[in-house]
Design an enzyme around this catalytic site. Structure first.
Site, PDB file in Angstrom:
ATOM      1  N   ILE A  23      28.809  42.936  43.275  1.00  0.00           N
ATOM      2  CA  ILE A  23      28.325  44.434  42.635  1.00  0.00           C
ATOM      3  C   ILE A  23      27.805  44.292  41.200  1.00  0.00           C
ATOM      4  CG2 ILE A  23      28.946  46.762  43.069  1.00  0.00           C
ATOM      5  CD1 ILE A  23      29.913  46.662  46.161  1.00  0.00           C
ATOM      6  N   ILE A  68      41.419  40.682  33.065  1.00  0.00           N
ATOM      7  CA  ILE A  68      41.295  42.050  32.498  1.00  0.00           C
ATOM      8  C   ILE A  68      43.037  42.093  32.812  1.00  0.00           C
ATOM      9  CG2 ILE A  68      39.106  43.163  33.489  1.00  0.00           C
ATOM     10  CD1 ILE A  68      40.942  43.556  36.389  1.00  0.00           C
ATOM     11  N   TYR A 155      45.687  45.125  49.660  1.00  0.00           N
ATOM     12  CA  TYR A 155      44.758  45.013  48.810  1.00  0.00           C
ATOM     13  C   TYR A 155      43.764  46.825  49.027  1.00  0.00           C
ATOM     14  CZ  TYR A 155      39.465  46.031  48.282  1.00  0.00           C
ATOM     15  OH  TYR A 155      38.225  46.043  48.210  1.00  0.00           O
ATOM     16  N   LYS A 159      43.798  49.674  46.008  1.00  0.00           N
ATOM     17  CA  LYS A 159      42.407  50.658  46.145  1.00  0.00           C
ATOM     18  C   LYS A 159      43.149  51.846  45.785  1.00  0.00           C
ATOM     19  CE  LYS A 159      39.487  47.895  44.968  1.00  0.00           C
ATOM     20  NZ  LYS A 159      38.253  47.644  43.813  1.00  0.00           N
ATOM     21  N   ASN A 184      31.786  48.927  53.297  1.00  0.00           N
ATOM     22  CA  ASN A 184      30.914  47.542  53.545  1.00  0.00           C
ATOM     23  C   ASN A 184      30.023  47.093  52.776  1.00  0.00           C
ATOM     24  OD1 ASN A 184      33.167  48.054  55.402  1.00  0.00           O
ATOM     25  ND2 ASN A 184      33.168  46.047  56.148  1.00  0.00           N
ATOM     26  N   VAL A 199      31.492  39.834  55.765  1.00  0.00           N
ATOM     27  CA  VAL A 199      30.654  39.263  57.237  1.00  0.00           C
ATOM     28  C   VAL A 199      28.990  38.982  57.057  1.00  0.00           C
ATOM     29  CG1 VAL A 199      31.172  41.722  58.251  1.00  0.00           C
ATOM     30  CG2 VAL A 199      30.716  40.037  59.930  1.00  0.00           C
TER      31      VAL A 199
HETATM   32  N1  LIG Z   1      31.616  44.562  49.033  1.00  0.00           N
HETATM   33  C1  LIG Z   1      32.732  45.485  49.679  1.00  0.00           C
HETATM   34  O1  LIG Z   1      32.197  46.134  50.408  1.00  0.00           O
HETATM   35  C2  LIG Z   1      33.261  46.718  48.584  1.00  0.00           C
HETATM   36  C3  LIG Z   1      33.961  47.316  49.518  1.00  0.00           C
HETATM   37  C4  LIG Z   1      34.833  48.194  48.963  1.00  0.00           C
HETATM   38  C5  LIG Z   1      35.275  47.875  47.562  1.00  0.00           C
HETATM   39  N2  LIG Z   1      34.446  47.230  46.255  1.00  0.00           N
HETATM   40  C6  LIG Z   1      35.491  46.509  45.514  1.00  0.00           C
HETATM   41  O2  LIG Z   1      34.062  46.187  44.358  1.00  0.00           O
HETATM   42  C7  LIG Z   1      34.052  46.000  43.488  1.00  0.00           C
HETATM   43  C8  LIG Z   1      33.470  44.679  43.350  1.00  0.00           C
HETATM   44  O3  LIG Z   1      33.291  43.784  45.222  1.00  0.00           O
HETATM   45  P1  LIG Z   1      32.485  42.532  44.833  1.00  0.00           P
HETATM   46  O4  LIG Z   1      32.198  42.449  46.618  1.00  0.00           O
HETATM   47  O5  LIG Z   1      31.154  42.583  44.061  1.00  0.00           O
HETATM   48  O6  LIG Z   1      33.465  41.679  44.679  1.00  0.00           O
HETATM   49  P2  LIG Z   1      33.163  39.670  44.125  1.00  0.00           P
HETATM   50  O7  LIG Z   1      33.917  38.989  43.913  1.00  0.00           O
HETATM   51  O8  LIG Z   1      31.619  39.487  44.129  1.00  0.00           O
HETATM   52  O9  LIG Z   1      33.149  40.823  42.729  1.00  0.00           O
HETATM   53  C9  LIG Z   1      34.570  40.702  41.646  1.00  0.00           C
HETATM   54  C10 LIG Z   1      33.742  40.022  40.326  1.00  0.00           C
HETATM   55  O10 LIG Z   1      35.745  40.910  39.430  1.00  0.00           O
HETATM   56  C11 LIG Z   1      36.042  39.472  39.225  1.00  0.00           C
HETATM   57  N3  LIG Z   1      37.155  39.653  38.172  1.00  0.00           N
HETATM   58  C12 LIG Z   1      38.275  39.011  39.168  1.00  0.00           C
HETATM   59  N4  LIG Z   1      39.940  39.250  39.423  1.00  0.00           N
HETATM   60  C13 LIG Z   1      39.039  38.873  37.501  1.00  0.00           C
HETATM   61  C14 LIG Z   1      39.883  39.462  36.437  1.00  0.00           C
HETATM   62  N5  LIG Z   1      40.985  38.941  36.190  1.00  0.00           N
HETATM   63  N6  LIG Z   1      39.611  39.342  35.437  1.00  0.00           N
HETATM   64  C15 LIG Z   1      37.729  39.374  35.315  1.00  0.00           C
HETATM   65  N7  LIG Z   1      37.284  39.664  36.539  1.00  0.00           N
HETATM   66  C16 LIG Z   1      37.457  39.257  37.145  1.00  0.00           C
HETATM   67  C17 LIG Z   1      35.265  38.521  39.589  1.00  0.00           C
HETATM   68  O11 LIG Z   1      34.859  37.119  39.132  1.00  0.00           O
HETATM   69  C18 LIG Z   1      33.982  39.216  40.588  1.00  0.00           C
HETATM   70  O12 LIG Z   1      32.487  38.398  39.530  1.00  0.00           O
HETATM   71  C19 LIG Z   1      35.712  45.058  43.969  1.00  0.00           C
HETATM   72  O13 LIG Z   1      36.415  46.046  42.264  1.00  0.00           O
HETATM   73  C20 LIG Z   1      35.842  45.514  45.323  1.00  0.00           C
HETATM   74  O14 LIG Z   1      37.278  45.325  45.768  1.00  0.00           O
HETATM   75  C21 LIG Z   1      34.127  45.965  47.247  1.00  0.00           C
END
Ligand SMILES: NC(=O)c1ccc[n+]([C@@H]2O[C@H](COP(=O)([O-])OP(=O)(O)OC[C@H]3O[C@@H](n4cnc5c(N)ncnc54)[C@H](O)[C@@H]3O)[C@@H](O)[C@H]2O)c1
Length: 333
Positions: A23, A68, A155, A159, A184, A199
């Site tokens: 994202i 972070i 998890y 959140k 999702n 998925v």
């Molecule tokens: N993809 C989904 O369907 C979905 C749904 C609900 C919430 N989210 C939330 O959206 C956000 C982005 O998700 P995504 O699907 O792009 O996942 P992703 O794993 O592709 O992206 C997360 C990014 O955070 C970075 N990261 C993780 N730990 C870190 C740290 N300690 N310090 C710095 N960077 C760190 C990772 O390297 C990665 O680039 C997340 O917060 C996730 O919980 C995603």
């Protein structure tokens, strides 16, 4: 989506944490296209250099490789920023069940560091990735922002705690926040590899390799699968809205439509078999249901429509077609 409404982001400084992830990299790309000054903070725990490789030479793009969980890193990254789009976290319910401590350290400790750093840097708005998992065991459909249940996984707890902290930081310190409960999300650059792959990319890769995808349960579970462009729109609306009432709220970030797992696999097969007809014959396997999974998820997006003027541009069908085309051209096999 009418991009002109976001022209005011030109030269604005935006920090995207988790910017090398699925994202986050899409947010960086959209912001660069709007001529914003983008800083990406990422430790590459689950993100990838190849996601941001095209942005690295861009004069408006800066990469901070850092974690972070380190407050000093968060402070340095937040300095001088107008807005923060906080995406960095460890996603995946099963990951948090296997290792709740690390998920908590990153998703709660890291989140708190970012809030403190954003507050101290005088950031105008802190927009963060919340999650539909916050609805927990509530069976009500569609999901309305004010009606949540009890979390079903570590998890989901992390959140939900994010939302509590964000609300408290507004009340205590006046930091403006918006939480986006993603449902999702799927689309270009979502990682198909690893034990915790989501998925859609997982099934796309398996279909492309002529391997049978495994559906947990009978496939009647349903989700409000949300194409990435709808999520980018919600983030841009959140940092640009001039509606004061819209601030310090959480919003479902979805389409408002649900698709069962069986329907999803049919859709994937349909679009993928236009590239490789043999995929139409790949069979689906059914396994046991997964711990922590809720049977159905469907968002109401009325609040976002009303307060943020959100207009989803991509249905699941259109989104899957675009995603499949992207994977076909980009997946390393
Ligand atoms: N993809 C989904 O369907 C979905 C749904 C609900 C919430 N989210 C939330 O959206 C956000 C982005 O998700 P995504 O699907 O792009 O996942 P992703 O794993 O592709 O992206 C997360 C990014 O955070 C970075 N990261 C993780 N730990 C870190 C740290 N300690 N310090 C710095 N960077 C760190 C990772 O390297 C990665 O680039 C997340 O917060 C996730 O919980 C995603």
């Amino acid at each position: 989506m009418n991009l002109e409404q976001f022209d005011i982001l030109k030269d604005k400084r935006v920090l995207v944490t988790g910017g090398a992830g699925f994202i986050g990299s899409n947010l960086c790309e959209a912001l660069l296209n709007l001529n914003a000054q983008v800083t990406c903070l990422d430790n590459f725990a689950t993100g990838h250099k190849h996601n941001i490789a095209p942005f690295l030479p861009h004069k408006n793009f800066e990469l901070i490789e850092g974690d972070i969980r380190c407050i000093k890193t968060c402070e340095a990254a937040c300095k001088g920023q107008d807005f923060v789009l906080h995406q960095a976290a460890l996603g995946s319910v099963p990951r948090s069940i296997n290792d709740p401590i690390t998920s908590n350290d990153v998703n709660v400790g890291g989140f708190l560091n970012m809030l403190v750093a954003a507050r101290d840097a005088g950031v105008k708005r802190f927009v963060y990735a919340a999650s539909s998992s916050t609805y927990g065991d509530s069976e009500a459909l569609p999901k309305l922002e004010d009606n949540i249940g009890k979390p079903l996984s570590p998890y989901a707890i992390t959140k939900y705690v994010n939302e509590l902290y964000a609300e408290n930081f507004y009340k205590t310190y006046g930091l403006n926040t918006i939480g986006l409960r993603y449902f999702n999300v799927f689309g270009r650059r979502q990682d198909p590899n690893g034990a915790y792959a989501a998925v859609i990319p997982l099934f796309v890769k398996q279909f492309m390799d002529h391997e049978s995808p495994v559906i947990n349960g009978d496939g009647s579970y349903s989700r409000d699968f949300t194409y990435i462009d709808n999520v980018v729109q919600m983030n841009l609306l959140s940092i640009t809205t001039e509606n004061k009432e819209a601030l310090n709220q959480v919003y479902n970030t979805a389409v408002g439509d649900r698709t069962t797992l069986v329907q999803l696999t049919e859709l994937l097969k349909k679009h993928l078999s236009s590239f490789d007809p043999a995929i139409a014959k790949v069979e689906i396997i059914h396994g046991p249901n997964r711990i922590g999974d809720i049977p159905h998820s469907l968002a109401s997006v009325e609040k976002a429509e009303k307060l943020l003027n959100f207009k989803p541009t991509h249905t699941i069908n259109v989104g899957i077609e675009a995603a499949v085309e992207w994977y076909w051209g980009n997946l390393r096999r």
